[in-house]
Motif scaffolding. Structure first.
Motif, mmCIF file in Angstrom:
data_model
loop_
_atom_site.group_PDB
_atom_site.id
_atom_site.type_symbol
_atom_site.label_atom_id
_atom_site.label_comp_id
_atom_site.label_asym_id
_atom_site.label_seq_id
_atom_site.Cartn_x
_atom_site.Cartn_y
_atom_site.Cartn_z
ATOM 1 N N GLY A 93 -51.283 40.673 43.630
ATOM 2 C CA GLY A 93 -52.526 39.926 43.672
ATOM 3 C C GLY A 93 -52.345 38.488 43.223
ATOM 4 N N PRO A 94 -53.421 37.725 43.217
ATOM 5 C CA PRO A 94 -53.360 36.307 42.871
ATOM 6 C C PRO A 94 -53.159 36.082 41.373
ATOM 7 C CG PRO A 94 -55.618 36.965 43.276
ATOM 8 C CD PRO A 94 -54.770 38.136 43.647
ATOM 9 N N SER A 95 -52.443 35.005 41.039
ATOM 10 C CA SER A 95 -52.222 34.584 39.660
ATOM 11 C C SER A 95 -52.388 33.077 39.574
ATOM 12 C CB SER A 95 -50.818 34.971 39.186
ATOM 13 O OG SER A 95 -50.610 36.356 39.272
ATOM 14 N N PHE A 96 -52.844 32.614 38.409
ATOM 15 C CA PHE A 96 -52.877 31.168 38.173
ATOM 16 C C PHE A 96 -52.849 30.914 36.675
ATOM 17 C CE2 PHE A 96 -57.298 32.524 38.499
ATOM 18 C CZ PHE A 96 -57.901 31.916 37.400
ATOM 19 N N LEU A 105 -54.194 28.502 43.257
ATOM 20 C CA LEU A 105 -53.933 29.929 43.305
ATOM 21 C C LEU A 105 -52.493 30.225 43.714
ATOM 22 C CD1 LEU A 105 -55.926 32.206 42.674
ATOM 23 C CD2 LEU A 105 -56.177 32.565 45.138
ATOM 24 N N GLY A 106 -51.828 31.042 42.871
ATOM 25 C CA GLY A 106 -50.506 31.542 43.197
ATOM 26 C C GLY A 106 -50.580 33.043 43.433
ATOM 27 N N TYR A 107 -49.488 33.748 43.178
ATOM 28 C CA TYR A 107 -49.487 35.189 43.398
ATOM 29 C C TYR A 107 -48.504 35.841 42.434
ATOM 30 C CZ TYR A 107 -45.535 33.711 46.314
ATOM 31 O OH TYR A 107 -44.398 33.124 46.772
ATOM 32 N N GLY A 108 -48.667 37.162 42.274
ATOM 33 C CA GLY A 108 -47.808 37.892 41.362
ATOM 34 C C GLY A 108 -47.710 39.348 41.755
ATOM 35 N N ALA A 109 -46.754 40.042 41.150
ATOM 36 C CA ALA A 109 -46.545 41.469 41.386
ATOM 37 C C ALA A 109 -46.165 42.125 40.068
ATOM 38 C CB ALA A 109 -45.458 41.700 42.446
ATOM 39 N N THR A 110 -46.538 43.391 39.902
ATOM 40 C CA THR A 110 -46.264 44.105 38.658
ATOM 41 C C THR A 110 -45.726 45.497 38.957
ATOM 42 O OG1 THR A 110 -48.533 44.938 38.529
ATOM 43 C CG2 THR A 110 -48.042 42.884 37.348
ATOM 44 N N PHE A 111 -44.987 46.015 37.978
ATOM 45 C CA PHE A 111 -44.491 47.396 37.996
ATOM 46 C C PHE A 111 -44.718 47.948 36.598
ATOM 47 C CE2 PHE A 111 -41.144 50.344 36.777
ATOM 48 C CZ PHE A 111 -41.205 51.295 37.795
ATOM 49 N N SER A 112 -45.332 49.129 36.482
ATOM 50 C CA SER A 112 -45.629 49.657 35.152
ATOM 51 C C SER A 112 -45.588 51.174 35.146
ATOM 52 C CB SER A 112 -46.999 49.176 34.670
ATOM 53 O OG SER A 112 -48.026 49.686 35.502
ATOM 54 N N LEU A 113 -45.475 51.732 33.934
ATOM 55 C CA LEU A 113 -45.591 53.165 33.680
ATOM 56 C C LEU A 113 -46.651 53.355 32.599
ATOM 57 C CD1 LEU A 113 -41.846 54.264 33.603
ATOM 58 C CD2 LEU A 113 -43.528 54.868 35.356
ATOM 59 N N THR A 315 -54.971 38.821 38.642
ATOM 60 C CA THR A 315 -55.845 39.820 39.263
ATOM 61 C C THR A 315 -54.988 40.673 40.180
ATOM 62 O OG1 THR A 315 -57.680 38.244 39.196
ATOM 63 C CG2 THR A 315 -57.936 40.182 40.605
ATOM 64 N N GLN A 316 -54.969 41.976 39.926
ATOM 65 C CA GLN A 316 -54.039 42.852 40.637
ATOM 66 C C GLN A 316 -54.775 43.974 41.364
ATOM 67 O OE1 GLN A 316 -50.120 43.129 40.041
ATOM 68 N NE2 GLN A 316 -50.720 40.975 40.152
ATOM 69 N N LEU A 317 -54.370 44.213 42.590
ATOM 70 C CA LEU A 317 -54.727 45.439 43.291
ATOM 71 C C LEU A 317 -53.608 46.433 43.006
ATOM 72 C CD1 LEU A 317 -56.466 47.040 45.319
ATOM 73 C CD2 LEU A 317 -55.051 46.063 47.142
ATOM 74 N N LYS A 318 -53.954 47.564 42.387
ATOM 75 C CA LYS A 318 -52.929 48.476 41.884
ATOM 76 C C LYS A 318 -52.931 49.781 42.666
ATOM 77 C CE LYS A 318 -52.205 46.906 37.167
ATOM 78 N NZ LYS A 318 -50.749 46.957 37.265
ATOM 79 N N PHE A 319 -51.742 50.234 42.987
ATOM 80 C CA PHE A 319 -51.527 51.512 43.650
ATOM 81 C C PHE A 319 -50.833 52.426 42.641
ATOM 82 C CE2 PHE A 319 -51.695 48.156 46.749
ATOM 83 C CZ PHE A 319 -52.496 48.674 47.762
#
Length: 543
Positions: A93-96, A105-113, A315-319
């Motif tokens: 999702g977008p990051s700033f 507006l930029g963008y980002g990605a995350t990985f989590s447990l 702001t993240q859309l999470k799967f």
């Protein structure tokens, strides 16, 4: 370029989602097959409702099998905590960056447990990568350039964080398991960034004039167009000046190499997830990270000695995918309402059997075939006031002196002085039975239930003035037990006299008998006896 990255990431997420659904179907089929062959000694604990496909798990699915075994045998009041699955999450999702420079507006990605600590709280380690931009509208000079320039930057940030999440609607007394998980989050992060500033292009843009919005619009057009009056193609593709965390005299707290900017941060935010299946859910999360220690350097402001702290907005859309075997673990606990078990037990509770209808359940009834209408004690035994072997409900001589024993089938004895049966006079007392009271442990305090029972007994005595009441307490094994027996009989006697207004002359006081030491029985009678006796061991007296 950004569009291609989004396309690739969404494609990968789609493949993972498809694999997850395939795994779910396989798991359901396996579980169904296993259920039909499961041994009958399953230790059941319901954590869902029938409408939610309640989980039924055995001792292999709990962390403390001994506690679970004790629970199902009524030796412990609480079930064991079940094992529950980890949740793997992929987000995009977008990051700033919120700083002194207007963000783009930029963008980002995350990985989590994520792992549940309980039904409300869970912990989540997470890695994130963000690319953020900013374009200023004010020309400035700095250590980066003595020539006025418009400050335009790009920040590439790696972020490792550990957050505590609190689910707001997991527990409810009015529904089953929730399909939506609202949560708050707070935690810590370590942030490592590389910041580049387009000084060359900014110098060419320094002469742009107009309102703030006009300048920002022209700057954005310049950076997004390959054919513009301000930047060459080469300038447009790079942010050539790398901001250093030390080496230019503006910062002295670097960790690592000079072109990496490392800072601690505080996380906070909230999110919501929507369950699609027991294995998969989709969520949206807004997370802020306030980066500490003059973190305006993340926007390339390398010359302010007292810069302000910058904040990363993501702001993240999470799967989200649940990991683990459904044969050994249930879904994460924030999806499970623990009250479901309580309500399912209440719904399935049925009255305990009482075959003879004497008010004492078969489980505790020592006389399971008490004749109808016969008064019983706390153990379900027919009352026999004189102990002649004929229950009071059939005894035509309720109080037979011991010297007149043995008695006939009607409970009538023979007067030894005359060697003939006495004339049986109908008893004046019409009360057939009175309630008993119980105490817990070594207490001598009356519970609310005991006080209610004594009030009922007093009501019957007041309605039958010819009746007396025999207060009988038990406990004869040792001095302490005898004194405790006296204490309890005395508490009952005093309550009847002082709180219910029963005359002392109508009470017959007995203690130290053989029987249930935690009970005090009340018997209606017309015989005579002492209304009180001295305490046998006053130094052990509790009351």
């Amino acid at each position: 370029m950004a569009n291609k990255k989004y396309t690739v990431m969404l494609g990968l997420l789609g493949l993972i989602s498809t694999a997850s659904f395939a795994q779910e179907v396989t798991t359901v089929e396996t579980t169904t097959t296993t259920t039909t062959t499961t041994p009958v000694n399953l230790h059941k604990t319901y954590v869902g409702t029938d409408a939610d496909n309640a989980w039924v798990y055995n001792s292999e699915m709990v962390k403390n099998a001994d506690q679970q075994n004790r629970f199902v045998t009524d030796a412990y009041p609480y079930p064991a905590k079940p094992r529950n699955m980890w949740e793997l999450s992929l987000g995009v999702g977008p990051s700033f960056l919120i700083s002194s420079i207007d963000p783009t507006l930029g963008y980002g990605a995350t990985f989590s447990l994520r792992k549940a600590v309980g039904h409300v709280f869970s912990i989540r380690p997470q890695y994130g990568f963000h690319i953020m931009y900013g374009h200023d509208y004010r020309a400035r000079t700095s250590a980066l350039s003595a020539t006025p320039y418009l400050h335009n930057y790009r920040t590439n940030m790696h972020q490792g964080s550990l957050d505590l999440l609190a689910s707001l609607n997991a527990i409810s007394g009015y529904r089953g398991n929730s399909k939506v998980d609202w949560y708050l989050l707070a935690g810590y992060s370590f942030n490592s960034a590389r910041v580049g500033v387009n000084v060359d292009g900014g110098q060419k843009l320094a002469g742009v004039t107009g309102s703030r919005s006009d300048i920002r619009s022209k700057v954005k057009d310049a950076f997004s167009s390959e054919d513009n009056p301000f930047l060459s193609l080469e300038d447009n593709k790079r942010y050539e000046t790398i901001v250093l965390d030390r080496g230019d005299g503006s910062r002295s707290n670097a960790v690592g190499s000079e072109d990496r900017i490392n800072r601690h941060g505080l996380n906070y935010g909230m999110g919501v997830a929507f369950k699609v299946s027991p294995r998969f859910n989709i969520g949206v999360e807004q997370k802020f990270t306030t980066v500490l220690n003059n973190s305006d350097i993340l926007a390339g402001l390398a010359v302010q000695p007292q810069g302000r702290n910058a904040t990363v907005s993501s702001t993240q859309l999470k799967f989200n995918f649940n990991l683990g075997s459904s044969a050994r673990a249930i879904e994460p606990l924030w999806w499970v309402n623990p009250n479901n078990y309580v309500y399912s037990e209440l719904k399935s509770t049925k009255p305990l059997p009482d075959a003879d209808g004497d008010g004492v359940t078969d489980q505790f009834d020592l006389e399971p075939n008490t004749p109808a209408g016969c008064a019983v004690d706390t153990r379900g035994r027919s009352l026999d006031t004189d102990g002649d072997g004929v229950p009071d409900c059939r005894d035509k001589q309720v109080v037979t002196p011991n010297t007149w024993f043995p008695v006939d089938a009607d409970g009538v004895g023979t007067d030894p002085c005359c060697n003939q049966a006495p004339v049986v006079v109908a008893a004046d007392c019409a009360i057939t039975s009175l309630p008993s009271v119980t105490f817990s442990g070594s207490s001598v305090n009356l519970s609310s239930g005991a006080e209610s029972a004594l009030a009922n007994a007093a009501s019957q005595l007041n309605a039958n003035p010819n009746c007396k009441v025999k207060v009988v307490a038990y406990g004869s094994s040792n001095k302490r037990a005898q004194q405790l027996s006296w204490d309890r009989a005395n508490v009952v006697r005093n309550y009847l006299v002082e709180r219910q207004g029963i005359s002392e002359s109508r009470i017959i006081f007995q203690y130290g008998n053989d029987g249930n030491a935690n009970a005090v029985d009340l018997y209606p009678t017309t015989e005579e006896g002492p209304s009180t006796v001295p305490a046998p061991f006053p130094h052990l007296q509790k009351s």
